[in-house]
Design an enzyme around this catalytic site. Structure first.
Site, PDB file in Angstrom:
ATOM      1  N   THR A  96       4.647  -6.642   4.550  1.00 16.88           N
ATOM      2  CA  THR A  96       4.618  -5.801   3.349  1.00 16.88           C
ATOM      3  C   THR A  96       6.041  -5.557   2.878  1.00 16.88           C
ATOM      4  O   THR A  96       6.976  -5.573   3.685  1.00 16.88           O
ATOM      5  CB  THR A  96       4.050  -4.399   3.656  1.00 16.88           C
ATOM      6  OG1 THR A  96       4.898  -3.765   4.620  1.00 16.88           O
ATOM      7  CG2 THR A  96       2.627  -4.463   4.136  1.00 16.88           C
ATOM      8  N   ASP A  97       6.206  -5.294   1.596  1.00 15.68           N
ATOM      9  CA  ASP A  97       7.457  -4.682   1.179  1.00 15.68           C
ATOM     10  C   ASP A  97       7.488  -3.325   1.889  1.00 15.68           C
ATOM     11  O   ASP A  97       6.450  -2.794   2.305  1.00 15.68           O
ATOM     12  CB  ASP A  97       7.556  -4.535  -0.343  1.00 15.68           C
ATOM     13  CG  ASP A  97       9.001  -4.293  -0.779  1.00 15.68           C
ATOM     14  OD1 ASP A  97       9.838  -3.945   0.086  1.00 15.68           O
ATOM     15  OD2 ASP A  97       9.306  -4.436  -1.982  1.00 15.68           O
ATOM     16  N   TRP A  98       8.675  -2.752   2.014  1.00 13.36           N
ATOM     17  CA  TRP A  98       8.846  -1.574   2.871  1.00 13.36           C
ATOM     18  C   TRP A  98       8.052  -0.374   2.305  1.00 13.36           C
ATOM     19  O   TRP A  98       8.407   0.204   1.285  1.00 13.36           O
ATOM     20  CB  TRP A  98      10.331  -1.279   3.019  1.00 13.36           C
ATOM     21  CG  TRP A  98      10.965  -1.930   4.224  1.00 13.36           C
ATOM     22  CD1 TRP A  98      11.797  -1.313   5.120  1.00 13.36           C
ATOM     23  CD2 TRP A  98      10.826  -3.270   4.713  1.00 13.36           C
ATOM     24  NE1 TRP A  98      12.165  -2.190   6.125  1.00 13.36           N
ATOM     25  CE2 TRP A  98      11.591  -3.392   5.907  1.00 13.36           C
ATOM     26  CE3 TRP A  98      10.108  -4.402   4.290  1.00 13.36           C
ATOM     27  CZ2 TRP A  98      11.669  -4.569   6.652  1.00 13.36           C
ATOM     28  CZ3 TRP A  98      10.185  -5.579   5.025  1.00 13.36           C
ATOM     29  CH2 TRP A  98      10.960  -5.643   6.188  1.00 13.36           C
TER      30      TRP A  98
ATOM     31  N   ALA B 278       4.770  -0.718   1.462  1.00 17.36           N
ATOM     32  CA  ALA B 278       3.774  -1.205   0.487  1.00 17.36           C
ATOM     33  C   ALA B 278       2.351  -1.257   1.043  1.00 17.36           C
ATOM     34  O   ALA B 278       1.412  -1.514   0.292  1.00 17.36           O
ATOM     35  CB  ALA B 278       4.176  -2.594  -0.026  1.00 17.36           C
TER      36      ALA B 278
END
Ligand code: BGC
Length: 783
Positions: free
Chosen positions: A230-232, A234
């Protein structure tokens, strides 16, 4: 699944498999010694390594280890030189490994949909063909060292406003033809070890939970075999995400939602095989770490020289009236604080602590200098007077201007396409004092240039990295010949941008469909400041001998000037004008050639079905007569010839006839967009007390809930502590931190806090805000 991974997996408990799919802390996945699973170390990306040994954060606030700050993607993309991008990737891979990093978080290949996106500087282009080619070369270079990469942000993350919980409504054809192909190219040609899913919802489904995106498209259609991280912060719904094929949630440190997964497996709503698939991919990536060649020193000087070469090749000469450039360093004065305090990179997670820095003042020592303005771009009568005086005394005045930090950053979008008023006044004052004024422009994206007619030349450096000053000096003085070309259109003004009425909303309707960037301006015949693909040189090039044999196209380019130089030869395909709406031309090939004066070279392009295809429930090639156009920019076509292509006959859908997608008059209506999407317009209801959820942010709720106002103030004050107690929204880092902390949904705030802000506290505050004090307190005191 390989045998070793399978063996490990078969020994793991369900709880451990779920836990493994949650990271350990800010930059590491979990090591599980009992199963011999090592940790994976990750670091940003994408134009240098932001390896933090202490004080980890996702916004580039705390210091990182010194690393080469390469030009940002706006500049490296403008090189149109895959070999240089490969070399950059390789250097970054080496630097990552030297810091014991397994996976460098880059490159970013999102499409620049609108010039105001705060993160445009980190992305390559408004066009998927060039963005994909540059991204693939970067990944190939980085992974050739043994380091892993993370292709980001997948997908439809084209604005910073409400980036954690916004919604991108976009029709499938537009996704397939415009917003996904750069990712597709990188996946298919370079197989990055990981892909980072983006924050926003895509057609109302968060990227992390999006089975269609992460499994049907990414894995099944494109054959991606690696891991999705995931994006941080997300991760939206861990259960749905496991099923969607989202493997690793980062950052780690919180157990939030792990119990949901265990319960879902036990009650049969989530097959354990979904958990196994995610955990297996985490194990496989972790095991790769054992063979990475970590810990070697890298050659700082060689990397600095490479950063300079990329900046020299990516700078774009926008104007050069009367051939005023190149100039003699002895004739000039340097004006503008940016020549001394150079803007060479953007703020946010990509922020690098450079190994060294050469500003324009450093690179041209002894040249008379006047600041003319302060670092924020503000001028005074006195600073302008001094600038004019310094300019008057020189043969040529070189003004360094652009966008100060606060104007563009991760975490928020630009408010306007204008440059700071102070910079405009400074340029105009200097130009009035000296008719031979040259502007060196430092900014990450297109700006309005009402002053353009008043100056003789403009050299656009983008955000050129730590050696940007040396590169600019070499270009100004002719030691290097500009050869960069714009990878985005520069419109005359923001009012000309086709997404202007939908950009920057929580739900952003991609109403313009395929008509973003030059697809729109070129098709609509709209005047622009500088077209896509544009850039001047100190020499000239002639084009000849277009030949088409089968699907192979060739053309000859000759340097007809008296200086060695490089030209970016661009191939556009213009489709027949019937059937489903299409841009007038699309880039389908390019080649950069370096030529001595008088030298010629024949370049070859290979076309394939995708060069002609549209997405219509699958890729289809409409039959007909296509125009093959070879040119120096999208608006400067030098050679063209027709090519008959066999294929299917596709009729225009009924809704299209006479609609904006055919007329391009004004802006598309809601009804036309709904017809394009084949569904109603999506929207986000206003939050209502009693129905607040973990998807709301404190910023969204603060004005309707006392509890949330308290939390917002608390967040703001906590952040302000690191800024000497000042709540200074003109400081980009402060603003970005507030936007990322207080405008993240509670769910993301919990995840991004690495366990510092526990879920029960967030849920308790939420219950309070919803008018359930007892429930709230109960949650908050829960262990
Ligand atoms: C950014 C990513 C970055 C991550 C880790 C996020 O806020 O969107 O690009 O890789 O933080 O720093």
């Amino acid at each position: 699944m390989n045998k070793k991974v399978q063996d490990i997996l078969s020994k793991m408990t369900l709880e451990d498999k779920i836990s493994l799919c949650n990271g350990a802390d800010f930059w590491h996945s979990k090591a599980m010694a009992q199963y011999s699973i090592p940790a994976v170390t990750m670091s940003d990306g994408p134009h240098g390594v932001r390896c933090q040994k202490n004080g980890a954060d996702m916004l580039g606030v705390n210091e990182s280890e010194p690393a080469t700050c390469f030009p940002t993607a706006v500049t490296s993309g403008a090189t149109w030189d895959a070999a240089l991008l490969k070399a950059e990737g390789q250097a970054i891979g080496e630097e990552g490994l030297s810091c014991s990093v397994d996976v460098v978080l880059g490159p970013g290949v999102n499409i620049k949909r609108n010039p105001l996106c705060g993160r445009n500087f980190e992305y390559f282009s408004e066009d998927p063909y060039i963005a994909g080619a540059m991204g693939a070369a970067w990944v190939q270079g980085a992974q050739s060292t043994g380091a892993g990469t993370s292709l980001k942000h997948f997908a439809a993350n084209n604005q910073e406003y409400k980036r954690f919980n916004g919604n991108s409504q976009v029709d499938e054809r537009t996704l397939r033809e415009l917003y996904l192909p750069a990712f597709e190219t990188v996946i298919k040609t370079a197989q990055p070890e990981t892909v980072m899913c983006s924050y926003p919802r895509i057609n109302n489904v968060h990227a992390s939970d999006n089975h269609w995106l992460l499994t049907d498209v990414l894995r099944k259609d494109w054959g991606f075999a690696g891991l999705v991280v995931t994006d941080w912060g997300a991760m939206c719904d861990r259960v749905k995400a496991m099923h969607a094929g989202c493997d690793l949630s980062m950052p780690g440190g919180s157990t939030y939602m792990e119990d949901w997964v265990a319960a879902a497996v036990r009650d049969g709503t989530l097959p354990e095989s979904d958990v196994d698939a995610c955990a297996a991919r985490v194990i496989a990536l972790a095991l790769k770490g054992e063979s990475r060649p970590k810990g070697h020193a890298f050659d700082k000087d060689a990397h600095n020289a490479l950063a300079q070469k990329i900046a020299e090749n990516g700078a774009v000469l926008l104007k050069n009236e009367g051939g005023i450039l190149p100039l003699d360093a002895g004739d000039i004065a340097l004006i503008g604080e940016m020549a001394r305090t150079m803007r060479y990179q953007g703020a946010g997670s990509s922020h690098i602590n450079p190994t060294q820095l050469t500003t324009l003042c450093d690179a041209l020592p002894g040249v008379p200098f006047a600041a003319g303005c302060d670092v924020k771009g503000a001028v005074t009568e006195e600073s302008l007077r001094e600038a004019a005086e310094t300019a008057r005394k020189a043969k040529i005045a070189v003004v360094c201007a652009g966008l100060p930090d606060i104007y563009e950053s991760e975490g928020f979008d630009r408010e306007t396409m204008s440059m700071p008023e102070g910079h405009v006044r400074l340029i105009e004052t200097v130009a009035a004092a000296n008719p031979n004024t040259v502007v060196v422009l430092l900014c990450g994206c297109a700006v309005e240039m009402p002053w353009l007619d008043k100056v003789k030349a403009v050299l656009y450096m983008g955000l050129p990295g730590q050696a940007g000053g040396a590169a600019a000096a070499n270009l100004l003085t002719g030691k290097a010949n500009p050869s960069g070309k714009l990878t985005e259109t520069w419109p005359l003004c923001y009012d000309d941008v086709p997404s202007r009425d939908t950009f920057g909303k929580k739900t952003t309707h991609y109403k313009e469909g395929l008509y973003a960037g030059y697809h729109y301006y070129d098709t609509a015949g709209k005047a622009v400041r500088f077209p896509f693909g544009y850039g001047l040189s100190y020499t000239q090039f002639a084009y000849s001998d277009l030949k088409i044999e089968g699907r192979t196209v060739s053309a000859t380019v000759t340097n007809t000037g008296s200086t060695a130089g490089a030209e970016v030869v661009q191939l556009y395909v213009a489709p027949p004008k019937n059937g489903p709406y299409r841009p007038a031309k699309e880039l389908k090939g390019f080649a950069k050639v370096s030529l001595q004066p008088g030298e010629s070279q024949t370049v070859h392009f290979e076309l394939n079905d995708r060069s002609f295809a549209v997405w219509c429930d699958g890729w289809q090639v409409p039959a007909g007569s296509y125009e093959i156009c070879i040119g120096a920019s999208v608006a400067d076509i030098r050679l063209h010839a027709a090519l008959n292509v066999d294929g299917v006959s596709l009729a225009a859908p009924d809704w299209q006839k006479g609609s904006w997608y055919e007329t391009l008059q004004g802006l598309p209506t809601d009804a036309e967009f709904a017809a394009l999407c084949g569904s109603a317009l999506q929207s986000d209801p206003e939050p209502k007390k009693g129905a607040f959820t973990m998807e709301h942010s404190t910023m969204e709720l603060k004005d309707i809930s006392g509890a949330m106002m308290l939390m917002f103030k608390g967040t703001e004050s906590t952040i302000a502590k690191s800024f000497g107690g000042k709540k200074d929204y003109s400081d980009p880092t402060f603003k970005m931190m507030v936007m990322s902390g207080a405008d993240a949904p509670l769910r993301a705030a919990v995840l991004s806090s690495c366990g510092m802000f526990p879920a029960n506290l967030a849920e308790g505050m939420l219950a309070l805000a919803n008018g359930h004090p007892l429930q709230g307190i109960k949650k908050m005191v829960k262990k």
